[in-house]
Design a protein around this motif. Structure first.
Motif, PDB file in Angstrom:
ATOM      1  N   ASN A   1      45.227  48.307  48.963  1.00  0.00           N
ATOM      2  CA  ASN A   1      46.120  47.484  47.515  1.00  0.00           C
ATOM      3  C   ASN A   1      45.366  46.016  48.407  1.00  0.00           C
ATOM      4  OD1 ASN A   1      46.340  49.667  45.837  1.00  0.00           O
ATOM      5  ND2 ASN A   1      48.516  49.070  46.695  1.00  0.00           N
ATOM      6  N   HIS A   2      45.640  45.036  47.014  1.00  0.00           N
ATOM      7  CA  HIS A   2      44.927  43.988  47.638  1.00  0.00           C
ATOM      8  C   HIS A   2      45.852  43.093  46.921  1.00  0.00           C
ATOM      9  CE1 HIS A   2      42.222  44.773  44.267  1.00  0.00           C
ATOM     10  NE2 HIS A   2      41.724  43.638  44.023  1.00  0.00           N
ATOM     11  N   ILE A   3      46.178  41.805  46.869  1.00  0.00           N
ATOM     12  CA  ILE A   3      46.559  40.844  45.950  1.00  0.00           C
ATOM     13  C   ILE A   3      45.807  39.272  46.474  1.00  0.00           C
ATOM     14  CG2 ILE A   3      48.303  40.386  47.556  1.00  0.00           C
ATOM     15  CD1 ILE A   3      50.477  39.940  45.360  1.00  0.00           C
ATOM     16  N   GLY A   4      45.478  38.713  45.594  1.00  0.00           N
ATOM     17  CA  GLY A   4      45.202  37.393  45.734  1.00  0.00           C
ATOM     18  C   GLY A   4      46.435  36.541  45.754  1.00  0.00           C
ATOM     19  N   LEU A   5      46.397  35.906  46.879  1.00  0.00           N
ATOM     20  CA  LEU A   5      47.582  34.298  46.691  1.00  0.00           C
ATOM     21  C   LEU A   5      47.238  33.461  45.993  1.00  0.00           C
ATOM     22  CD1 LEU A   5      48.938  34.870  49.965  1.00  0.00           C
ATOM     23  CD2 LEU A   5      49.782  36.439  48.353  1.00  0.00           C
TER      24      LEU A   5
ATOM     25  N   ALA B   1      46.008  35.249  37.789  1.00  0.00           N
ATOM     26  CA  ALA B   1      45.621  36.774  37.644  1.00  0.00           C
ATOM     27  C   ALA B   1      44.909  37.386  38.920  1.00  0.00           C
ATOM     28  CB  ALA B   1      43.999  36.082  37.568  1.00  0.00           C
ATOM     29  N   GLY B   2      45.350  38.247  39.849  1.00  0.00           N
ATOM     30  CA  GLY B   2      45.455  38.950  40.492  1.00  0.00           C
ATOM     31  C   GLY B   2      46.757  38.691  41.750  1.00  0.00           C
ATOM     32  N   GLN B   3      47.647  38.458  40.661  1.00  0.00           N
ATOM     33  CA  GLN B   3      48.880  38.149  41.580  1.00  0.00           C
ATOM     34  C   GLN B   3      49.322  39.373  41.635  1.00  0.00           C
ATOM     35  OE1 GLN B   3      49.683  35.002  42.743  1.00  0.00           O
ATOM     36  NE2 GLN B   3      47.779  35.014  43.098  1.00  0.00           N
TER      37      GLN B   3
ATOM     38  N   ASP C   1      45.139  33.256  50.277  1.00  0.00           N
ATOM     39  CA  ASP C   1      44.394  33.748  50.988  1.00  0.00           C
ATOM     40  C   ASP C   1      44.239  34.821  50.150  1.00  0.00           C
ATOM     41  OD1 ASP C   1      44.310  31.855  53.194  1.00  0.00           O
ATOM     42  OD2 ASP C   1      46.497  32.477  54.093  1.00  0.00           O
ATOM     43  N   THR C   2      43.589  36.075  50.420  1.00  0.00           N
ATOM     44  CA  THR C   2      43.874  37.918  49.885  1.00  0.00           C
ATOM     45  C   THR C   2      44.405  38.187  51.020  1.00  0.00           C
ATOM     46  OG1 THR C   2      41.891  36.777  49.001  1.00  0.00           O
ATOM     47  CG2 THR C   2      42.800  39.638  48.777  1.00  0.00           C
ATOM     48  N   MET C   3      45.137  39.516  50.417  1.00  0.00           N
ATOM     49  CA  MET C   3      45.723  40.161  51.282  1.00  0.00           C
ATOM     50  C   MET C   3      45.304  41.886  50.626  1.00  0.00           C
ATOM     51  SD  MET C   3      48.927  38.844  52.948  1.00  0.00           S
ATOM     52  CE  MET C   3      50.695  39.188  51.069  1.00  0.00           C
TER      53      MET C   3
ATOM     54  N   VAL D   1      34.326  43.026  51.961  1.00  0.00           N
ATOM     55  CA  VAL D   1      34.254  44.264  51.087  1.00  0.00           C
ATOM     56  C   VAL D   1      34.999  45.322  51.518  1.00  0.00           C
ATOM     57  CG1 VAL D   1      32.286  45.302  52.564  1.00  0.00           C
ATOM     58  CG2 VAL D   1      32.979  46.560  50.650  1.00  0.00           C
ATOM     59  N   TRP D   2      36.179  46.083  50.030  1.00  0.00           N
ATOM     60  CA  TRP D   2      36.886  46.341  50.887  1.00  0.00           C
ATOM     61  C   TRP D   2      37.020  47.805  49.955  1.00  0.00           C
ATOM     62  CZ3 TRP D   2      39.575  41.819  48.274  1.00  0.00           C
ATOM     63  CH2 TRP D   2      39.504  42.343  47.617  1.00  0.00           C
ATOM     64  N   ASP D   3      37.846  48.933  50.597  1.00  0.00           N
ATOM     65  CA  ASP D   3      37.774  50.296  49.909  1.00  0.00           C
ATOM     66  C   ASP D   3      39.010  50.297  49.189  1.00  0.00           C
ATOM     67  OD1 ASP D   3      37.551  52.880  49.520  1.00  0.00           O
ATOM     68  OD2 ASP D   3      37.304  53.464  51.447  1.00  0.00           O
TER      69      ASP D   3
ATOM     70  N   LEU E   1      33.577  43.630  46.395  1.00  0.00           N
ATOM     71  CA  LEU E   1      32.399  42.635  47.282  1.00  0.00           C
ATOM     72  C   LEU E   1      33.007  41.133  46.860  1.00  0.00           C
ATOM     73  CD1 LEU E   1      30.358  45.513  46.926  1.00  0.00           C
ATOM     74  CD2 LEU E   1      29.593  43.911  49.711  1.00  0.00           C
ATOM     75  N   LEU E   2      33.665  40.327  47.677  1.00  0.00           N
ATOM     76  CA  LEU E   2      33.932  39.466  46.778  1.00  0.00           C
ATOM     77  C   LEU E   2      33.509  38.415  48.381  1.00  0.00           C
ATOM     78  CD1 LEU E   2      37.819  38.911  47.150  1.00  0.00           C
ATOM     79  CD2 LEU E   2      36.141  39.373  45.034  1.00  0.00           C
ATOM     80  N   HIS E   3      32.329  37.137  47.752  1.00  0.00           N
ATOM     81  CA  HIS E   3      32.008  36.056  48.158  1.00  0.00           C
ATOM     82  C   HIS E   3      32.550  34.732  47.524  1.00  0.00           C
ATOM     83  CE1 HIS E   3      27.717  33.155  48.087  1.00  0.00           C
ATOM     84  NE2 HIS E   3      28.858  33.371  49.479  1.00  0.00           N
TER      85      HIS E   3
ATOM     86  N   ILE F   1      33.308  36.355  37.959  1.00  0.00           N
ATOM     87  CA  ILE F   1      33.954  35.398  38.604  1.00  0.00           C
ATOM     88  C   ILE F   1      35.573  35.016  38.905  1.00  0.00           C
ATOM     89  CG2 ILE F   1      33.398  32.469  37.455  1.00  0.00           C
ATOM     90  CD1 ILE F   1      31.566  33.443  36.015  1.00  0.00           C
ATOM     91  N   ILE F   2      35.363  35.345  39.716  1.00  0.00           N
ATOM     92  CA  ILE F   2      36.836  34.580  39.625  1.00  0.00           C
ATOM     93  C   ILE F   2      37.338  33.044  40.092  1.00  0.00           C
ATOM     94  CG2 ILE F   2      39.470  35.084  40.782  1.00  0.00           C
ATOM     95  CD1 ILE F   2      38.124  37.544  41.836  1.00  0.00           C
ATOM     96  N   THR F   3      38.196  32.806  39.219  1.00  0.00           N
ATOM     97  CA  THR F   3      37.877  30.756  39.443  1.00  0.00           C
ATOM     98  C   THR F   3      39.379  30.720  38.511  1.00  0.00           C
ATOM     99  OG1 THR F   3      37.105  28.619  38.696  1.00  0.00           O
ATOM    100  CG2 THR F   3      37.476  30.838  37.257  1.00  0.00           C
TER     101      THR F   3
HETATM  102  C1  SIN Z   1      40.814  40.906  42.959  1.00  0.00           C
HETATM  103  O1  SIN Z   1      41.889  40.750  43.193  1.00  0.00           O
HETATM  104  O2  SIN Z   1      39.808  41.370  42.500  1.00  0.00           O
HETATM  105  C2  SIN Z   1      40.507  39.061  43.266  1.00  0.00           C
HETATM  106  C3  SIN Z   1      41.763  38.830  44.450  1.00  0.00           C
HETATM  107  C4  SIN Z   1      41.362  37.336  45.100  1.00  0.00           C
HETATM  108  O3  SIN Z   1      41.798  37.116  44.313  1.00  0.00           O
HETATM  109  O4  SIN Z   1      41.901  36.938  46.060  1.00  0.00           O
END
Ligand code: SIN
Length: 292
Positions: A252-256, A99-101, A130-132, A245-247, A118-120, A84-86
């Motif tokens: 790489n990714h970041i949640g803003l 988290a995820g910063q 946003d997510t980058m 969904v990403w590979d 995979l995010l929903h 759970i990302i909340t």
């Molecule tokens: C994650 O880092 O897995 C989640 C990214 C997000 O919250 O956008």
């Protein structure tokens, strides 16, 4: 319905239409989706209100789904495959501590880094959050041949940090500390399916094995800044019920955290387990890594 893939930007990502991922998918159709996943590194299924069961079932097409034994604090109590990302559980007033910063690839700090995530989106703020996602093939390929040679021989230490430890009982604290030991990985990864090389750096990388901390700091700062260049990125503006969904093996990714904290951002996440890689790093970790 015809399956179609529409590129989302220059660097990576495609929107998929002509498929309902809530229903079972025929092998030949999933094979097309999977080839697109390898080609575009991230796929978007807009506005798909999956149930938790459907989210997990769709994730299983990509491989074995993690049941989050190492992430008890954030796993769903009834659906162990879901994290759970909340925004609700953020209690700190430090705006850099959400988290995820940092730019990262999921579970890079372990000897079994994630294959796919995979995010929903269940609930999203009106603006921001946003997510980058960044293309780490391009990050590697755009280095000079000389720098490519330098980084190919190097290993970097990834560390999840103390925040990942589950202190709910002394036994869990000891077990998660044991499971979250710093892990070293080659700085350049070869994708097991595409064969392409990518750069494996990010905010969880704390130092380069065998380097003096000053040398390590300088090189990591350059590589992390390079990997976060805008031309390698897709920026996803969430709409409710988007499934992305990403590979992790080439992105790489970041949640803003740039949204009104009185609003909710609730996202369900599943993680598909990758191949074993890297090794536990037993040396000291002198440097805390760039915060990018
Ligand atoms: C994650 O880092 O897995 C989640 C990214 C997000 O919250 O956008």
């Amino acid at each position: 319905m015809t399956l179609q893939f529409r590129p989302l930007c220059y660097a990576l990502g495609a929107e998929v239409t002509g498929i309902d991922i809530r229903s079972p998918i025929a092998p030949d159709i999933f094979s097309e989706i999977y080839q697109a996943f390898l080609k575009y590194s991230a796929l978007l299924f807009r506005g798909t209100p999956v149930t938790r069961e459907q989210h997990i079932a769709f994730s299983r097409y990509f491989g074995e789904v993690d049941n989050n034994d190492r992430a008890l604090r954030i796993r769903h109590p009834d659906y162990h495959e879901i994290q759970i990302i909340t925004s609700k559980i953020k209690t700190t007033s430090d705006p850099t501590a959400f988290a995820g910063q940092v730019w990262h690839s999921d579970q890079s700090y372990s000897t079994v880094p994630a294959k796919a995530t995979l995010l929903h989106a269940l609930q999203v703020p009106t603006i921001g959050g946003d997510t980058m996602v960044a293309n780490m093939y391009l990050a590697y390929e755009s280095l000079s041949a000389t720098m490519q040679k330098i980084v190919e021989g190097l290993h970097a230490v990834h560390f999840g940090g103390k925040a990942r430890l589950d202190n709910s009982t002394p036994e869990r604290a000891a077990e998660t500390a044991r499971q979250n030991l710093p892990t070293a990985h080659p700085l350049v990864q070869v994708h097991p399916e595409t064969g392409r090389k990518s750069l494996f750096v990010g905010g969880k990388v704390k130092q380069i094995v065998g380097m003096h901390p000053d040398e390590s700091t300088m090189l990591l700062k350059f590589l992390c800044e390079h990997a976060a260049r805008s031309q390698f990125m897709y920026r996803h503006q969430w709409q409710k019920d988007d499934v992305l969904v990403w590979d992790n093996r080439c992105t790489n990714h970041i949640g803003l955290g740039d949204y009104d904290r009185s609003q909710q951002r609730n996202i369900d996440r599943t993680t598909v387990i990758g191949l074993p890689g890297g090794y536990p790093y037993t040396g000291s970790v002198d440097y805390q890594g760039p915060r990018l």
